[in-house]
Write a protein that holds these residues in place. Structure first.
Motif, mmCIF file in Angstrom:
data_model
loop_
_atom_site.group_PDB
_atom_site.id
_atom_site.type_symbol
_atom_site.label_atom_id
_atom_site.label_comp_id
_atom_site.label_asym_id
_atom_site.label_seq_id
_atom_site.Cartn_x
_atom_site.Cartn_y
_atom_site.Cartn_z
ATOM 1 N N ALA A 206 0.859 -1.191 0.000
ATOM 2 C CA ALA A 206 0.000 0.000 0.000
ATOM 3 C C ALA A 206 0.896 1.242 0.000
ATOM 4 N N ILE A 207 0.301 2.363 -0.405
ATOM 5 C CA ILE A 207 1.051 3.617 -0.479
ATOM 6 C C ILE A 207 0.515 4.579 0.566
ATOM 7 N N GLY A 208 1.361 4.965 1.500
ATOM 8 C CA GLY A 208 0.909 5.854 2.563
ATOM 9 C C GLY A 208 1.394 7.275 2.371
ATOM 10 N N MET A 209 0.747 7.972 1.483
ATOM 11 C CA MET A 209 1.102 9.382 1.294
ATOM 12 C C MET A 209 0.047 10.286 1.911
ATOM 13 N N SER A 210 -1.223 10.118 1.491
ATOM 14 C CA SER A 210 -2.267 11.056 1.904
ATOM 15 C C SER A 210 -2.567 10.975 3.398
ATOM 16 N N GLU A 211 -2.955 12.130 3.937
ATOM 17 C CA GLU A 211 -3.431 12.219 5.320
ATOM 18 C C GLU A 211 -4.690 13.082 5.325
ATOM 19 N N LYS B 42 -2.925 7.934 8.338
ATOM 20 C CA LYS B 42 -2.930 7.992 6.875
ATOM 21 C C LYS B 42 -4.359 7.734 6.408
ATOM 22 N N ILE B 43 -4.673 8.231 5.230
ATOM 23 C CA ILE B 43 -6.043 8.030 4.763
ATOM 24 C C ILE B 43 -6.065 7.770 3.258
ATOM 25 N N TRP B 44 -7.162 7.231 2.803
ATOM 26 C CA TRP B 44 -7.385 6.849 1.391
ATOM 27 C C TRP B 44 -6.379 5.777 0.951
ATOM 28 N N THR B 45 -5.871 5.026 1.915
ATOM 29 C CA THR B 45 -4.815 4.084 1.587
ATOM 30 C C THR B 45 -5.405 2.841 0.922
ATOM 31 N N SER B 46 -5.237 2.753 -0.395
ATOM 32 C CA SER B 46 -5.793 1.620 -1.135
ATOM 33 C C SER B 46 -5.140 0.336 -0.669
ATOM 34 N N SER B 47 -5.937 -0.695 -0.526
ATOM 35 C CA SER B 47 -5.486 -2.052 -0.188
ATOM 36 C C SER B 47 -4.835 -2.187 1.185
ATOM 37 N N TYR C 224 -15.045 -1.727 -1.215
ATOM 38 C CA TYR C 224 -14.110 -1.284 -0.185
ATOM 39 C C TYR C 224 -12.721 -1.384 -0.755
ATOM 40 N N GLU C 225 -12.096 -0.272 -0.976
ATOM 41 C CA GLU C 225 -10.789 -0.293 -1.624
ATOM 42 C C GLU C 225 -9.812 0.481 -0.760
ATOM 43 N N PHE C 226 -10.277 1.605 -0.246
ATOM 44 C CA PHE C 226 -9.344 2.368 0.559
ATOM 45 C C PHE C 226 -9.720 2.424 2.035
ATOM 46 N N ASN C 227 -8.755 2.902 2.826
ATOM 47 C CA ASN C 227 -8.865 2.775 4.280
ATOM 48 C C ASN C 227 -8.249 3.968 4.998
ATOM 49 N N SER D 21 -3.752 16.388 4.220
ATOM 50 C CA SER D 21 -2.642 16.448 3.282
ATOM 51 C C SER D 21 -2.913 15.510 2.121
ATOM 52 N N GLY D 22 -3.454 16.087 1.031
ATOM 53 C CA GLY D 22 -3.714 15.295 -0.168
ATOM 54 C C GLY D 22 -2.875 15.845 -1.301
ATOM 55 N N SER D 23 -3.445 16.784 -2.026
ATOM 56 C CA SER D 23 -2.666 17.445 -3.072
ATOM 57 C C SER D 23 -1.416 18.086 -2.481
ATOM 58 N N PRO E 241 -15.908 9.484 -11.091
ATOM 59 C CA PRO E 241 -15.418 10.675 -10.383
ATOM 60 C C PRO E 241 -14.020 10.521 -9.777
ATOM 61 N N LYS E 242 -13.646 9.304 -9.414
ATOM 62 C CA LYS E 242 -12.355 9.141 -8.736
ATOM 63 C C LYS E 242 -11.162 9.181 -9.696
ATOM 64 N N LEU E 243 -11.461 8.973 -11.001
ATOM 65 C CA LEU E 243 -10.354 8.720 -11.925
ATOM 66 C C LEU E 243 -9.407 9.907 -12.051
ATOM 67 N N THR E 244 -9.970 11.106 -11.924
ATOM 68 C CA THR E 244 -9.142 12.305 -12.061
ATOM 69 C C THR E 244 -8.632 12.796 -10.702
ATOM 70 N N ILE E 245 -8.798 11.963 -9.677
ATOM 71 C CA ILE E 245 -8.321 12.336 -8.334
ATOM 72 C C ILE E 245 -7.161 11.448 -7.898
ATOM 73 N N GLN E 246 -7.342 10.118 -8.063
ATOM 74 C CA GLN E 246 -6.318 9.189 -7.578
ATOM 75 C C GLN E 246 -4.988 9.415 -8.296
ATOM 76 N N GLY E 247 -3.912 9.298 -7.534
ATOM 77 C CA GLY E 247 -2.586 9.459 -8.139
ATOM 78 C C GLY E 247 -2.238 10.893 -8.492
ATOM 79 N N THR F 53 -6.200 16.339 -11.410
ATOM 80 C CA THR F 53 -6.042 17.056 -12.670
ATOM 81 C C THR F 53 -5.339 18.400 -12.450
ATOM 82 N N GLU F 54 -5.772 19.105 -11.419
ATOM 83 C CA GLU F 54 -5.220 20.441 -11.175
ATOM 84 C C GLU F 54 -3.732 20.355 -10.848
ATOM 85 N N VAL F 55 -3.386 19.359 -10.037
ATOM 86 C CA VAL F 55 -1.979 19.200 -9.667
ATOM 87 C C VAL F 55 -1.145 18.833 -10.901
HETATM 88 C C1 LIG Z 1 -9.727 5.738 -5.355
HETATM 89 C C2 LIG Z 1 -8.627 6.451 -4.671
HETATM 90 C C3 LIG Z 1 -7.546 5.742 -4.202
HETATM 91 C C4 LIG Z 1 -6.519 6.391 -3.533
HETATM 92 N N1 LIG Z 1 -5.487 5.645 -3.059
HETATM 93 C C5 LIG Z 1 -4.515 6.264 -2.359
HETATM 94 C C6 LIG Z 1 -3.448 5.525 -1.787
HETATM 95 O O1 LIG Z 1 -3.377 4.311 -1.948
HETATM 96 N N2 LIG Z 1 -2.533 6.159 -1.060
HETATM 97 C C7 LIG Z 1 -2.550 7.501 -0.878
HETATM 98 O O2 LIG Z 1 -1.668 8.020 -0.248
HETATM 99 N N3 LIG Z 1 -3.550 8.246 -1.393
HETATM 100 C C8 LIG Z 1 -4.520 7.663 -2.120
HETATM 101 N N4 LIG Z 1 -5.547 8.409 -2.654
HETATM 102 C C9 LIG Z 1 -5.596 9.827 -2.321
HETATM 103 C C10 LIG Z 1 -5.281 10.757 -3.471
HETATM 104 O O3 LIG Z 1 -3.913 10.727 -3.770
HETATM 105 C C11 LIG Z 1 -5.763 12.139 -3.020
HETATM 106 O O4 LIG Z 1 -7.176 12.073 -2.945
HETATM 107 C C12 LIG Z 1 -5.361 13.254 -3.944
HETATM 108 O O5 LIG Z 1 -3.990 13.472 -3.881
HETATM 109 C C13 LIG Z 1 -6.132 14.537 -3.633
HETATM 110 O O6 LIG Z 1 -6.041 14.869 -2.282
HETATM 111 P P1 LIG Z 1 -7.358 15.215 -1.424
HETATM 112 O O7 LIG Z 1 -8.326 14.118 -1.633
HETATM 113 O O8 LIG Z 1 -6.905 15.530 -0.068
HETATM 114 O O9 LIG Z 1 -7.965 16.502 -2.097
HETATM 115 P P2 LIG Z 1 -7.500 18.005 -1.857
HETATM 116 O O10 LIG Z 1 -6.022 18.072 -1.903
HETATM 117 O O11 LIG Z 1 -8.188 18.527 -0.673
HETATM 118 O O12 LIG Z 1 -8.078 18.663 -3.157
HETATM 119 C C14 LIG Z 1 -9.455 19.039 -3.310
HETATM 120 C C15 LIG Z 1 -9.554 19.823 -4.612
HETATM 121 O O13 LIG Z 1 -8.749 21.002 -4.538
HETATM 122 C C16 LIG Z 1 -7.846 21.025 -5.580
HETATM 123 N N5 LIG Z 1 -6.585 21.614 -5.170
HETATM 124 C C17 LIG Z 1 -5.855 21.329 -4.050
HETATM 125 N N6 LIG Z 1 -4.719 22.030 -4.061
HETATM 126 C C18 LIG Z 1 -4.714 22.759 -5.178
HETATM 127 C C19 LIG Z 1 -3.803 23.676 -5.753
HETATM 128 N N7 LIG Z 1 -2.635 23.973 -5.199
HETATM 129 N N8 LIG Z 1 -4.135 24.215 -6.934
HETATM 130 C C20 LIG Z 1 -5.311 23.918 -7.525
HETATM 131 N N9 LIG Z 1 -6.192 23.078 -7.048
HETATM 132 C C21 LIG Z 1 -5.903 22.495 -5.888
HETATM 133 C C22 LIG Z 1 -7.643 19.582 -5.968
HETATM 134 O O14 LIG Z 1 -7.115 19.456 -7.285
HETATM 135 C C23 LIG Z 1 -9.017 19.037 -5.807
HETATM 136 O O15 LIG Z 1 -9.765 19.335 -6.948
HETATM 137 C C24 LIG Z 1 -6.568 7.789 -3.332
HETATM 138 C C25 LIG Z 1 -7.654 8.509 -3.844
HETATM 139 C C26 LIG Z 1 -8.674 7.859 -4.487
HETATM 140 C C27 LIG Z 1 -9.818 8.668 -4.991
#
Ligand SMILES: Cc1cc2nc3c(=O)[nH]c(=O)nc-3n(C[C@H](O)[C@H](O)[C@H](O)COP(=O)(O)OP(=O)(O)OC[C@H]3O[C@@H](n4cnc5c(N)ncnc54)[C@H](O)[C@@H]3O)c2cc1C
Lengths: 355, 386
Positions: free
Chosen positions: B131-136, B163-168, B217-220, B139-141, B363-369, B372-374
């Protein structure tokens, strides 16, 4: 890309930069720059790139010729270079020697048909023929009553030409042949048909569109770094950055699709469904990119890009115009959809993953 | 600048064609044996341990890695072929995919030798899940806002935080995670994060499932309470994870999985429309096929860049940006066209079920990994705008 492709393309690029750069064209709105440019292109053997040396051409490879067209697209030049290359290529299919001077191909749309009459003369009407007015000769693809396909060289003065202009302001004319006796007429090689001519033309246009998009991206990025608004460069606004990132995506997709199709045709041993997919997908994707990418380039430039004086329209309007030549994207999408459905669902992925 | 936008028309070499045949034959066998159903992307059984081991036994995991770690020293292009065939067949890859794509390469680069010798061969055999533990939670983007602390103690570190959204994470044996080892500096707010290898299923880690709108159930959520990580589980430079994490993301962004996640609805549409499409269906299908073809040619081209030892960060971001936007639109465009499918079409029901699931997935496709904005920010940097 092989060394030699680079040399041919570099020659073309150098000629365009010297004789068809933005300033030259903007300064000379009467179009006097065209004659020296055409002369230089002719001296370099570029219009007859795809004609073997023993037929009066320069015998470049298909790949080399395609890279010339990419360069022509980046400069969005308005001389019948692509058209003469295509005409020379068409004539060469039937081993007909190309004459000097500008040429174009007839027909230029999959919907138009030219016919060979019983006495060997040619009849038919072809719309939107690029640069027909400038052409000294036409390379004509025509079929006879029995379905035989012929390729003919026709003296352009023997046809009736109704002048038209495309979106980019270039000649796009209606050509009517009324029992015209060709200079030469020969049977097309086995399997050669109008679809193949249209796809070859379509790939040429795809490369030109992709080239124009590359230039639109370049000038848009440059402009965004120069224009100041709200006391900063507009390139510092995230919304503008995102627009430019999308333009980069469209430009990259167009370039990838067009170069892939050119590569597929240049290396094809037979003209099969896989080559068809490459060629039509390029035309469809590049046309879509022209629409989306052109809109963004204009958005970034604001009002200045909407003026006659500004260079942007040279790229944007030509890219939009080129969508219509040799079959529009909606025409080819229907053909591709039919092909895919005919082959069946389980054959779709193997087709897509064939290369 | 335009140099970033070269997508050379890489052709897959002949060894890939042979390999593709082998993979297709293998998948057909597994489908026939009932290991998975290619028409059910919405499976509850995406974790199929025997399947992982079989894929490993075929030599299709760790394909590009050195033989001494159980790898096969094959090309990125060969790996590409395996990935796309698995994806198109809706094969249950969840257990091994992250390790193969991302975690393994990170270990290869940054782990001490003993760890590499221990774990990499097991990944290659399809035995371990990462699993990949980046998001909290906050702390996402903005990855560098991560707060989960790693405090130095005897022989290792104590981890506290979430950590959150941690797939698998619920099935994972290991996680590669970033934790805060020092505060950010004034000059560099990216400073202070360190990458760790975490052994899951230990006291001090609690994994809480989070349901998704697809019903899966994919993430945790993963909560660490005084969880101990030994010193030799530090990956790379202390406080310097930001460099590592960003290059890791390039692997995550360039593959065929970034435009093929909803591809199955296109196949099913073609099946339902039949061999004699009306004009509107034909045009719609033609446009969609032209898109998927172009995306794939771009993605193959990026695989070629990786093979040539390049780091195509901007190119990979472009592919992920337009690829995920495309796979997100695809089910909606297929839905438009499904309106013209005959009531009597044999697989109408399958198509509708799949569409339902794909539309929920979209909806998730442009968020995971990376959103789009990032990604567009990264592309903009590549264009010299920031
Ligand atoms: C199905 C799925 C699986 C995932 N699996 C994992 C995983 O295994 N491990 C893991 O670590 N993470 C995982 N993630 C988390 C994913 O990496 C984060 O959801 C993503 O990085 C966005 O962070 P956030 O959800 O906190 O959104 P936020 O960072 O809060 O963003 C919300 C919105 O604001 C926008 N935004 C934020 N900052 C900026 C900026 N500087 N400029 C412009 N727009 C901005 C974003 O683009 C987004 O549209 C998963 C997500 C999904 C949906």
């Amino acid at each position: 890309m092989a060394e030699s492709e680079n040399i041919v393309a570099e020659t073309a690029e150098k000629i365009f930069a010297d004789l068809a750069d933005a300033q030259t064209i903007n300064r000379d709105n009467k179009g006097e720059w065209k004659a020296p440019l055409w002369q230089a292109l002719t001296d370099a053997g570029l219009p007859l790139s795809w004609v073997d040396e023993d037929c009066g051409g320069s015998g470049a490879s298909l790949a080399e010729g395609f890279s010339v067209l990419s360069a022509a697209g980046r400069f969005a030049i308005a001389v019948p270079l692509a058209e003469t290359m295509l005409a020379g290529w068409l004539l060469a299919q039937a081993k007909i020697t190309s004459p000097d001077g500008e040429m174009t191909v007839v027909p230029a749309s999959p919907k138009d048909r030219m016919t060979v009459n019983a006495d060997g003369s040619l009849s038919g009407k072809a719309r939107s023929v690029p640069f027909a007015k400038a052409a000294k000769h036409f390379a004509v693809l025509a079929s006879d009553a029995k379905g035989g396909v012929s390729i003919a060289l026709v003296d352009a003065t023997k046809g009736r030409i109704e002048t038209g202009l495309n979106l980019g302001g270039d000649n796009s004319d209606t050509v009517t042949l009324d029992k015209v006796q060709p200079v030469t007429i020969k049977p097309a090689p086995k399997g050669f048909d109008q679809t193949r001519l249209m796809l070859m033309g379509g790939v040429a246009r795809s490369l030109q569109i992709a080239g124009a998009l590359e230039s639109m991206l370049e000038i848009s990025v440059r402009y965004s770094n120069e224009r100041i608004a709200f006391e900063k460069k507009i390139s510092k606004f995230q919304a503008v950055q995102h627009n430019l990132a999308r333009l980069a995506g469209e430009s990259a997709a167009a370039l990838a699709a067009a170069t892939s199709a050119a590569d597929a045709i240049a290396n094809a041993t037979s003209f099969n469904d896989e080559v068809f997919l490459e060629a039509v997908a390029a035309k469809i994707r590049c046309a879509e990119a022209a629409e989306k990418g052109g809109a963004i380039a204009h958005q970034v430039h604001g009002a200045i890009g909407f003026t006659n004086e500004h260079i942007l329209h040279r790229y944007s309007l030509r890219a939009l115009a080129w969508r219509d030549d040799f079959g529009s994207e909606s025409y080819w999408a229907v053909e591709l959809g039919k092909l895919v459905c005919n082959r069946g669902a389980d054959e779709l992925w193997p087709l897509v993953a064939s290369r | 600048m335009t140099a970033a936008l070269r997508f050379d028309p890489i052709r897959l070499p002949s060894e890939c064609e042979q390999l593709r045949k082998e993979v297709r034959a293998f998948l057909a066998e597994e489908i026939a044996a009932g290991t998975f159903d290619p028409h059910k992307p919405n499976r509850e059984d995406t974790d199929v341990p025997e399947f992982s081991r079989k894929v490993g036994a075929r030599g299709w995991l760790g394909m590009t890695w050195p033989k001494k770690y159980g790898g096969h020293e094959r090309s990125f292009l060969e790996r590409y072929v395996v990935t796309e065939e698995m994806r198109v067949a809706n094969a249950p890859t969840r257990r091994f995919f992250v390790a193969d794509r991302q975690s393994g390469p990170v270990l290869l680069k940054y782990a001490p030798e003993n760890i590499k010798m221990d774990i990499l061969p097991r990944i290659c055999r399809g035995e371990v899940c990462f699993a990949i533990g980046m998001s909290e939670p906050n702390s996402g983007s903005d990855l560098f806002a991560a707060k989960t602390r790693a405090t130095k103690t005897d022989g290792g570190y104590l981890i506290n935080g979430t950590k959150i959204w941690t797939s698998s994470a619920h099935i994972a044996d290991y996680m590669i995670a970033i934790f805060r080892t020092s505060p950010p500096t004034k000059e560099n707010r990216r400073h202070g994060l360190t990458q760790f290898l975490v052994k899951m299923k230990q006291p001090g880690i609690q994994v809480n499932p989070i349901g998704q709108i697809t019903g899966q159930y994919e993430f945790n959520e993963v909560v660490f309470t005084d969880f101990f990580v030994p010193d030799d589980h530090v990956l790379g430079e202390i406080d310097g994870a930001w460099k590592q994490a960003t290059s890791e993301l390039a692997y995550e962004r360039s593959g065929p999985e970034r435009f093929l996640e909803t591809y199955y609805v296109l196949t099913e549409l073609v099946r339902a429309v039949g061999t004699n499409p009306d004009t509107r269906s034909a045009e719609g299908i033609g446009r969609l096929v032209a898109q998927v073809h172009t995306m794939r040619r771009m993605s193959v081209s990026v695989a070629g860049m990786l093979q040539a030892g390049k780091e195509p960060v901007v190119e990979a971001s472009i592919v992920k940006d337009i690829g995920t936007v495309w796979e997100q639109q695809l089910p909606h465009r297929v839905r438009d066209l499904a309106a013209f499918v005959e009531e009597t079409a044999t697989n109408r029901e399958t198509l509708e079920k799949q569409l339902d699931f794909a539309i929920k997935t979209a909806p998730k496709l442009t968020i995971q990994g990376g959103t789009t904005e990032v990604l567009r920010g990264i592309i903009a940097r590549g264009l010299g705008l920031r």
